[in-house]
Design a protein around this motif. Structure first.
Motif, PDB file in Angstrom:
ATOM      1  N   ARG A 177       0.776  -1.129  -0.164  1.00  0.00           N
ATOM      2  CA  ARG A 177      -0.093  -0.098  -0.054  1.00  0.00           C
ATOM      3  C   ARG A 177       0.788   1.271  -0.056  1.00  0.00           C
ATOM      4  N   GLY A 178       0.516   2.064  -0.686  1.00  0.00           N
ATOM      5  CA  GLY A 178       1.248   3.343  -0.913  1.00  0.00           C
ATOM      6  C   GLY A 178       2.390   3.547  -2.031  1.00  0.00           C
ATOM      7  N   ALA A 179       3.715   4.227  -1.426  1.00  0.00           N
ATOM      8  CA  ALA A 179       4.829   4.480  -2.168  1.00  0.00           C
ATOM      9  C   ALA A 179       5.591   3.013  -2.409  1.00  0.00           C
ATOM     10  N   PHE A 180       5.760   2.548  -3.544  1.00  0.00           N
ATOM     11  CA  PHE A 180       6.315   1.337  -3.571  1.00  0.00           C
ATOM     12  C   PHE A 180       7.537   1.170  -4.647  1.00  0.00           C
ATOM     13  N   ARG A 181       7.716   2.097  -5.371  1.00  0.00           N
ATOM     14  CA  ARG A 181       8.883   1.891  -6.200  1.00  0.00           C
ATOM     15  C   ARG A 181       9.355   3.619  -6.168  1.00  0.00           C
ATOM     16  N   ALA A 182      10.988   3.796  -6.451  1.00  0.00           N
ATOM     17  CA  ALA A 182      11.288   5.042  -6.369  1.00  0.00           C
ATOM     18  C   ALA A 182      11.188   5.733  -7.683  1.00  0.00           C
ATOM     19  N   LEU A 317      -6.227 -17.374  -5.017  1.00  0.00           N
ATOM     20  CA  LEU A 317      -4.974 -18.230  -4.562  1.00  0.00           C
ATOM     21  C   LEU A 317      -5.053 -18.676  -3.229  1.00  0.00           C
ATOM     22  N   GLY A 318      -5.977 -18.212  -2.321  1.00  0.00           N
ATOM     23  CA  GLY A 318      -6.072 -18.559  -1.058  1.00  0.00           C
ATOM     24  C   GLY A 318      -5.298 -17.648  -0.280  1.00  0.00           C
ATOM     25  N   LYS A 319      -5.820 -17.173   0.837  1.00  0.00           N
ATOM     26  CA  LYS A 319      -5.212 -16.101   1.716  1.00  0.00           C
ATOM     27  C   LYS A 319      -3.753 -16.410   2.266  1.00  0.00           C
ATOM     28  N   GLU A 320      -3.378 -17.921   2.470  1.00  0.00           N
ATOM     29  CA  GLU A 320      -2.193 -18.296   2.755  1.00  0.00           C
ATOM     30  C   GLU A 320      -0.919 -17.889   1.782  1.00  0.00           C
ATOM     31  N   ASN A 321      -1.464 -17.618   0.421  1.00  0.00           N
ATOM     32  CA  ASN A 321      -0.569 -17.321  -0.828  1.00  0.00           C
ATOM     33  C   ASN A 321      -0.477 -15.810  -1.101  1.00  0.00           C
ATOM     34  N   VAL A 322      -1.211 -15.097  -0.203  1.00  0.00           N
ATOM     35  CA  VAL A 322      -1.190 -13.575  -0.467  1.00  0.00           C
ATOM     36  C   VAL A 322      -0.426 -12.942   0.802  1.00  0.00           C
ATOM     37  N   ALA A 323       0.547 -11.912   0.436  1.00  0.00           N
ATOM     38  CA  ALA A 323       1.099 -11.450   1.617  1.00  0.00           C
ATOM     39  C   ALA A 323       0.987  -9.599   1.391  1.00  0.00           C
ATOM     40  N   VAL A 324       0.861  -9.035   2.587  1.00  0.00           N
ATOM     41  CA  VAL A 324       0.904  -7.586   2.330  1.00  0.00           C
ATOM     42  C   VAL A 324       2.569  -7.221   2.585  1.00  0.00           C
ATOM     43  N   LEU A 325       3.047  -6.373   1.658  1.00  0.00           N
ATOM     44  CA  LEU A 325       4.508  -6.118   1.773  1.00  0.00           C
ATOM     45  C   LEU A 325       4.503  -4.728   2.469  1.00  0.00           C
ATOM     46  N   THR A 326       5.502  -4.502   3.412  1.00  0.00           N
ATOM     47  CA  THR A 326       5.740  -3.474   4.261  1.00  0.00           C
ATOM     48  C   THR A 326       6.931  -2.622   3.841  1.00  0.00           C
ATOM     49  N   GLU A 327       7.818  -3.243   2.892  1.00  0.00           N
ATOM     50  CA  GLU A 327       8.888  -2.322   2.562  1.00  0.00           C
ATOM     51  C   GLU A 327       8.850  -1.928   0.933  1.00  0.00           C
ATOM     52  N   PRO A 328       8.986  -0.935   0.791  1.00  0.00           N
ATOM     53  CA  PRO A 328       9.079  -0.316  -0.648  1.00  0.00           C
ATOM     54  C   PRO A 328      10.112  -0.864  -1.325  1.00  0.00           C
ATOM     55  N   SER A 329      10.349  -0.752  -2.811  1.00  0.00           N
ATOM     56  CA  SER A 329      11.613  -1.243  -3.512  1.00  0.00           C
ATOM     57  C   SER A 329      12.137   0.151  -3.892  1.00  0.00           C
ATOM     58  N   MET A 330      13.527   0.195  -3.945  1.00  0.00           N
ATOM     59  CA  MET A 330      14.062   1.151  -4.571  1.00  0.00           C
ATOM     60  C   MET A 330      14.494   1.201  -6.182  1.00  0.00           C
ATOM     61  N   GLY A 331      13.845  -0.038  -6.731  1.00  0.00           N
ATOM     62  CA  GLY A 331      13.829  -0.133  -8.130  1.00  0.00           C
ATOM     63  C   GLY A 331      12.748   0.824  -8.520  1.00  0.00           C
ATOM     64  N   VAL A 332      12.919   1.021 -10.069  1.00  0.00           N
ATOM     65  CA  VAL A 332      11.755   1.781 -10.864  1.00  0.00           C
ATOM     66  C   VAL A 332      11.070   1.291 -11.593  1.00  0.00           C
ATOM     67  N   ASP A 333       9.951   2.007 -12.181  1.00  0.00           N
ATOM     68  CA  ASP A 333       9.105   1.307 -13.098  1.00  0.00           C
ATOM     69  C   ASP A 333       8.207   2.479 -13.763  1.00  0.00           C
ATOM     70  N   ASP A 334       8.079   2.475 -14.942  1.00  0.00           N
ATOM     71  CA  ASP A 334       7.288   3.636 -15.661  1.00  0.00           C
ATOM     72  C   ASP A 334       5.798   3.494 -15.536  1.00  0.00           C
ATOM     73  N   PHE A 335       5.312   2.186 -14.818  1.00  0.00           N
ATOM     74  CA  PHE A 335       3.936   2.208 -14.566  1.00  0.00           C
ATOM     75  C   PHE A 335       3.563   3.244 -13.795  1.00  0.00           C
ATOM     76  N   SER A 336       4.449   3.938 -13.108  1.00  0.00           N
ATOM     77  CA  SER A 336       4.274   5.233 -12.401  1.00  0.00           C
ATOM     78  C   SER A 336       3.569   6.274 -13.148  1.00  0.00           C
ATOM     79  N   PHE A 337       3.816   6.332 -14.497  1.00  0.00           N
ATOM     80  CA  PHE A 337       3.237   7.449 -15.217  1.00  0.00           C
ATOM     81  C   PHE A 337       1.610   7.117 -15.368  1.00  0.00           C
ATOM     82  N   PHE A 338       1.315   6.178 -15.418  1.00  0.00           N
ATOM     83  CA  PHE A 338      -0.181   5.777 -15.265  1.00  0.00           C
ATOM     84  C   PHE A 338      -0.824   6.171 -13.929  1.00  0.00           C
ATOM     85  N   LEU A 339      -0.091   5.720 -12.909  1.00  0.00           N
ATOM     86  CA  LEU A 339      -0.707   5.888 -11.562  1.00  0.00           C
ATOM     87  C   LEU A 339      -0.463   7.473 -11.223  1.00  0.00           C
TER      88      LEU A 339
END
Length: 394
Positions: A177-182, A317-339
């Motif tokens: 949730r929130g800022a995920f890529r740099a 997939l079942g709840k056991e196969n889905v995780a909430v990630l708490t740390e962002p990545s410092m990688g980049v992706d230009d999907f950010s322009f859509f968002l």
């Protein structure tokens, strides 16, 4: 039950087949002739109309039974200039090129989602815009597609995309949730001064020593001017100066990249980089110059749409196969322009074997577990249906 298993097996085999075709013909940047041929052929077989956008980008629109929202699903298609080390029948046919970041997986998953949604087009209202994007690894294909009219008629109300994650087992998903890529900013620096013989350093400016002091000071910027609780990275990746051991050169060049999550930190650090590069050489009698090349903006997941993806993934997939990630990545992706233009969510698709021996992204030995393919396709399709059904209010 047996027929259902047969359908699932056939779906999996079809996804594997298209992914391997894509993997065998890795193409770079906007030059994606074979890749777009495979994508276009697959869309034609599903009866989904499509068009080229920004040269080699593809936009395909699937319309439901009634007017409604429009959801954008995106996959990037380009490969990397990496020499593949795996000896498999579907290995890269082109020396020095490889799908080492998993964009073949992304594209296969989106084609799989298109197939699932085409089968259910009588069950939903609204539209699904499938976006197959070039050049994510290089200059960025998202912005050229947007500028070429991708988002015009009907304009998307929300967007989803996935990315391979070899650190997670195949068949699992991670959502942040929130800022995920740099955001990224590249910078190129020059320190200029008077050259001289190494035996007479007092007659010159020793630009190598000056540049080294600049680099040392730059490395201290993040640790001493940004909160320890806030992610930011500054890296110097190249340094070139001189050609002889006994001559102090007139010029040194070095380059680096800045990665930040907060816009105010991005602006402040760029200003401090500029002052550092200019002021330290000036004190030492040399001249420092810096130029910036703006990269992608930070990728910000909408928290409510992240929750929508979590629910959709848990249903598939079942709840056991889905995780909430708490740390962002410092990688980049230009999907950010859509968002920047609509709410959305970019999530991670596990592609690892679960044995802890999987090579990382961009490695010549990156090899996704193909059991990830139906999981990615089904979660994309489920998120789109949920969004179109109104499981999100803003």
């Amino acid at each position: 039950m047996e027929k259902e298993n047969d359908r699932e097996n056939a779906f999996f085999e079809d996804l594997v087949a298209v992914r391997r075709r894509l993997h065998a013909c890795p193409e770079l940047d906007f030059d994606l002739k074979e890749t777009v041929g495979i994508v276009g052929e697959s869309l034609d077989s599903l009866g989904i109309p499509w068009r080229f956008v920004a040269g080699s980008g593809i936009a395909a629109l699937l319309e439901g039974t009634e007017p409604g929202r429009t959801v954008l699903l995106r996959a990037d298609m380009d490969a990397l200039p990496v020499e593949e080390e795996w000896e498999v029948p579907w290995r890269s046919r082109y020396p020095g090129r490889m799908h080492a970041c998993g964009h073949d997986v992304h594209t296969a998953c989106l084609l799989g989602a298109a197939r699932l949604l085409a089968d259910r087009k009588n069950d939903f209202s609204g539209n699904v815009l499938f976006v197959f994007q070039p050049a994510e690894e290089t200059s960025g294909g998202a912005l050229p597609m947007i500028r070429d009219g991708l988002l015009e008629g009907p304009a998307p109300d929300g967007a989803f995309a996935l990315h391979c994650d070899p650190s997670r087992p195949a068949g699992t998903v991670g959502v942040h949730r929130g800022a995920f890529r740099a955001a990224s900013d590249m910078f190129d620096c020059v320190v200029r001064g008077r050259g001289t013989h190494g035996a007479e350093p007092h007659r010159g400016d020793d630009v190598i020593a000056a540049a080294c002091r600049v680099v040392t000071a730059l490395h201290e910027l993040v640790g001493r001017t940004v909160s320890p609780a806030e992610p930011a990275v500054l890296s110097i990746g190249s340094f070139h100066g001189g050609s002889a051991r006994n001559v102090l050169p007139e010029r040194v060049e070095f380059s680096g990249i800045l990665r930040t999550l907060k816009q105010e930190t991005r602006v402040a650090l760029k200003a401090k980089i500029r002052r550092t590069v200019m002021n330290i050489p000036d004190i030492l009698g040399a001249v420092g110059e810096v130029s910036f090349t703006e990269g992608y903006p930070a990728l910000l997941n909408d928290p409510e749409l992240a929750d929508l993806v979590l629910r959709a993934a848990e249903g598939v997939l079942g709840k056991e196969n889905v995780a909430v990630l708490t740390e962002p990545s410092m990688g980049v992706d230009d999907f950010s322009f859509f968002l920047q233009r609509m709410p959305g969510c970019y999530f991670m698709l596990g592609t690892g074997t679960g044995k802890g021996e999987d090579a990382p992204l961009h490695s010549p030995r990156f090899r996704p577990d193909e059991r990830c393919l139906p999981a990615g396709a089904e979660v994309l399709a489920a998120a789109a249906l949920s969004f179109l059904a109104g499981d999100y209010q803003k």
